[in-house]
Motif scaffolding. Structure first.
Motif, mmCIF file in Angstrom:
data_model
loop_
_atom_site.group_PDB
_atom_site.id
_atom_site.type_symbol
_atom_site.label_atom_id
_atom_site.label_comp_id
_atom_site.label_asym_id
_atom_site.label_seq_id
_atom_site.Cartn_x
_atom_site.Cartn_y
_atom_site.Cartn_z
ATOM 1 N N GLY A 148 0.792 -1.227 0.000
ATOM 2 C CA GLY A 148 0.000 0.000 0.000
ATOM 3 C C GLY A 148 0.822 1.272 0.000
ATOM 4 N N SER A 149 1.977 1.262 0.651
ATOM 5 C CA SER A 149 2.781 2.488 0.744
ATOM 6 C C SER A 149 3.158 3.027 -0.629
ATOM 7 N N ASN A 150 3.613 2.139 -1.516
ATOM 8 C CA ASN A 150 4.012 2.593 -2.846
ATOM 9 C C ASN A 150 2.829 3.024 -3.694
ATOM 10 N N ASP A 151 1.662 2.448 -3.425
ATOM 11 C CA ASP A 151 0.476 2.864 -4.165
ATOM 12 C C ASP A 151 0.117 4.315 -3.861
ATOM 13 N N TYR A 152 0.566 4.809 -2.717
ATOM 14 C CA TYR A 152 0.347 6.215 -2.368
ATOM 15 C C TYR A 152 1.562 7.069 -2.715
ATOM 16 N N ILE A 153 2.733 6.744 -2.150
ATOM 17 C CA ILE A 153 3.914 7.574 -2.373
ATOM 18 C C ILE A 153 4.328 7.578 -3.832
ATOM 19 N N ASN A 154 4.272 6.428 -4.479
ATOM 20 C CA ASN A 154 4.754 6.290 -5.858
ATOM 21 C C ASN A 154 3.632 6.007 -6.852
ATOM 22 N N ASN A 155 2.484 6.652 -6.605
ATOM 23 C CA ASN A 155 1.371 6.561 -7.543
ATOM 24 C C ASN A 155 0.381 7.683 -7.253
ATOM 25 N N TYR A 156 -0.451 7.507 -6.253
ATOM 26 C CA TYR A 156 -1.557 8.428 -5.994
ATOM 27 C C TYR A 156 -1.088 9.864 -5.750
ATOM 28 N N LEU A 157 0.049 10.040 -5.107
ATOM 29 C CA LEU A 157 0.534 11.377 -4.767
ATOM 30 C C LEU A 157 1.455 11.969 -5.832
ATOM 31 N N THR A 170 -10.823 10.292 -6.043
ATOM 32 C CA THR A 170 -10.865 10.798 -4.672
ATOM 33 C C THR A 170 -10.147 9.801 -3.773
ATOM 34 N N ALA A 171 -9.837 10.216 -2.552
ATOM 35 C CA ALA A 171 -9.164 9.319 -1.616
ATOM 36 C C ALA A 171 -9.995 8.074 -1.361
ATOM 37 N N GLU A 172 -11.302 8.228 -1.257
ATOM 38 C CA GLU A 172 -12.188 7.083 -1.029
ATOM 39 C C GLU A 172 -12.230 6.165 -2.242
ATOM 40 N N GLN A 173 -12.284 6.742 -3.427
ATOM 41 C CA GLN A 173 -12.316 5.923 -4.651
ATOM 42 C C GLN A 173 -11.020 5.142 -4.816
ATOM 43 N N PHE A 174 -9.892 5.784 -4.539
ATOM 44 C CA PHE A 174 -8.612 5.104 -4.697
ATOM 45 C C PHE A 174 -8.464 3.984 -3.681
ATOM 46 N N ALA A 175 -8.875 4.245 -2.446
ATOM 47 C CA ALA A 175 -8.810 3.200 -1.425
ATOM 48 C C ALA A 175 -9.665 2.006 -1.825
ATOM 49 N N SER A 176 -10.837 2.268 -2.376
ATOM 50 C CA SER A 176 -11.717 1.189 -2.825
ATOM 51 C C SER A 176 -11.073 0.397 -3.961
ATOM 52 N N LEU A 177 -10.417 1.107 -4.888
ATOM 53 C CA LEU A 177 -9.707 0.450 -5.984
ATOM 54 C C LEU A 177 -8.617 -0.466 -5.433
ATOM 55 N N LEU A 178 -7.863 0.023 -4.468
ATOM 56 C CA LEU A 178 -6.798 -0.783 -3.873
ATOM 57 C C LEU A 178 -7.348 -2.008 -3.162
ATOM 58 N N ILE A 179 -8.376 -1.813 -2.349
ATOM 59 C CA ILE A 179 -8.935 -2.928 -1.571
ATOM 60 C C ILE A 179 -9.486 -4.006 -2.490
ATOM 61 N N ASN A 180 -10.184 -3.603 -3.542
ATOM 62 C CA ASN A 180 -10.748 -4.580 -4.478
ATOM 63 C C ASN A 180 -9.636 -5.370 -5.174
ATOM 64 N N SER A 181 -8.596 -4.672 -5.607
ATOM 65 C CA SER A 181 -7.478 -5.349 -6.271
ATOM 66 C C SER A 181 -6.732 -6.256 -5.299
ATOM 67 N N TYR A 182 -6.551 -5.770 -4.085
ATOM 68 C CA TYR A 182 -5.855 -6.532 -3.044
ATOM 69 C C TYR A 182 -6.614 -7.815 -2.718
ATOM 70 N N THR A 183 -7.915 -7.694 -2.554
ATOM 71 C CA THR A 183 -8.736 -8.847 -2.189
ATOM 72 C C THR A 183 -8.670 -9.943 -3.248
#
Length: 346
Positions: A148-157, A170-183
């Protein structure tokens, strides 16, 4: 590199998936670094350079100590095969993310999807060695996932480099994208026979020397906005852990509260024997705002146990030992719904 403690009969193996926080030398550039004796990373290991992004042990190394497992070989270790696989493998890769594109501007790496494929590659040989014992072996083994760290530092930001940045999500949309992919990838590992999962939250990356400097926050302050953005992912991951446990009663999924654990160290450093919370021990100026990781042969600070951060991004071994202990034996506020020690006994 071997741990002197014999492997626990209750825990046959540990399989690690993640980024540079738990990488043990999978990236090609790390391999060349190790050959060149890339001081000062990994300098506190008795056998010298280790390929780790810290001054000694990662959290996974410390967990191996507590669980009586050998230190895990990296997936790309030359000649890795046979009984070397039986204690587990570290598939983590520096700059890796949940999303395939995260960290791509940093060069070659194994994102989560490729790490899962790499694990599948090892299953053929493990199955040949274990035969009918394979299912029980996988079911009793522990999976550690740190993403998750790189998805923020080296992507989202970094909106100038990535389409999955805050310009488009949005922050909520990106988190949802990550959680769905992670799952999807977690369930892929579950379908292969793994049953015990420790899923680490993203730490307060707004407090890293890199993010403090990048966003030019006032002294003694973190970037609260970045930490709030990460909070959407962490809350989503904790909720997903509950859902996974409800939907898969034969397995156990655990949420490791990395954010809370590091936050407590940052807020109460004296309780942990630490003093410097806003600068890296190793960096351009060895102080607050160090922008890059340690350069070859750059002399780090001498009082390493007093620092929270080793460089601009990664914690010191002292912090990694704290994180491992909280994951291993901590209360539900540290490791939910049970800790690693309890998970092993199930």
């Amino acid at each position: 590199m071997a741990n002197s403690i014999a492997s626990s009969p209750q825990l046959p193996a540990m399989f690690v998936f993640g980024d540079s926080l738990v990488d043990s030398g999978n990236n090609n550039f790390l391999t060349s670094i190790a050959k060149a004796n890339y001081y000062p990373y990994g300098i506190d290991f008795s056998q010298g350079i280790t390929g780790r992004f810290t001054n000694g042990k990662t959290t996974v190394d410390a967990l191996c100590d507590r669980l009586g497992l050998p230190y895990l070989p990296p997936y790309t270790m030359p000649g890795l095969n046979g009984t070397q696989l039986l204690g587990g493998v570290n598939y983590a890769s520096a700059a890796a993310g949940i999303l395939d594109e995260s960290g791509q501007y940093l060069g070659e790496r194994f994102p989560l999807s490729q790490q899962v494929i790499n694990f599948e590659n090892n299953l053929y040989e493990l199955r040949a060695m274990l035969g009918e014992k394979m299912s029980d072996y996988l079911a009793k083994s522990i999976v550690v996932m740190v993403f998750g760290s790189n998805d923020y530092i080296n992507n989202y930001l970094l909106p100038s480099l990535y389409t999955t940045s805050y310009n488009n999500y949005t922050a909520e949309q990106f988190a949802s994208l990550l959680i769905n992919s992670y799952t999807r990838q977690i369930l892929a590992l579950h379908s292969l026979g793994l049953r015990k999962f420790l899923l680490a939250a993203v730490g307060p990356i707004g407090c890293t020397p890199n993010q403090r400097s990048f966003w030019n926050v006032p002294p003694d302050r973190c970037n609260d906005q970045v930490n709030e953005i990460v909070g959407f992912f962490n809350r989503g991951l904790r909720s997903e852990v509950e859902q996974l446990n409800n939907n898969h009663p034969g397995a156990i999924f655990v949420y490791g509260n990395t954010y809370g654990a590091i936050g407590d160290v940052l807020n109460n450093p004296a309780n942990y024997g630490m003093r410097i919370v806003d600068g890296g021990c190793c960096g351009i100026d060895m102080g607050r705002g160090a922008e890059i990781t340690c350069l070859p042969y750059l002399t780090p600070c001498g009082n390493r146990n007093e620092y929270v951060f080793w460089d601009a991004y990664h914690p010191t071994t002292a912090v990694n030992l704290i994180l491992a202990e909280k994951a291993y034996a901590g209360p539900p506020t540290d490791c939910y719904p049970i800790n690693v020690q309890q998970m092993v006994q199930k």
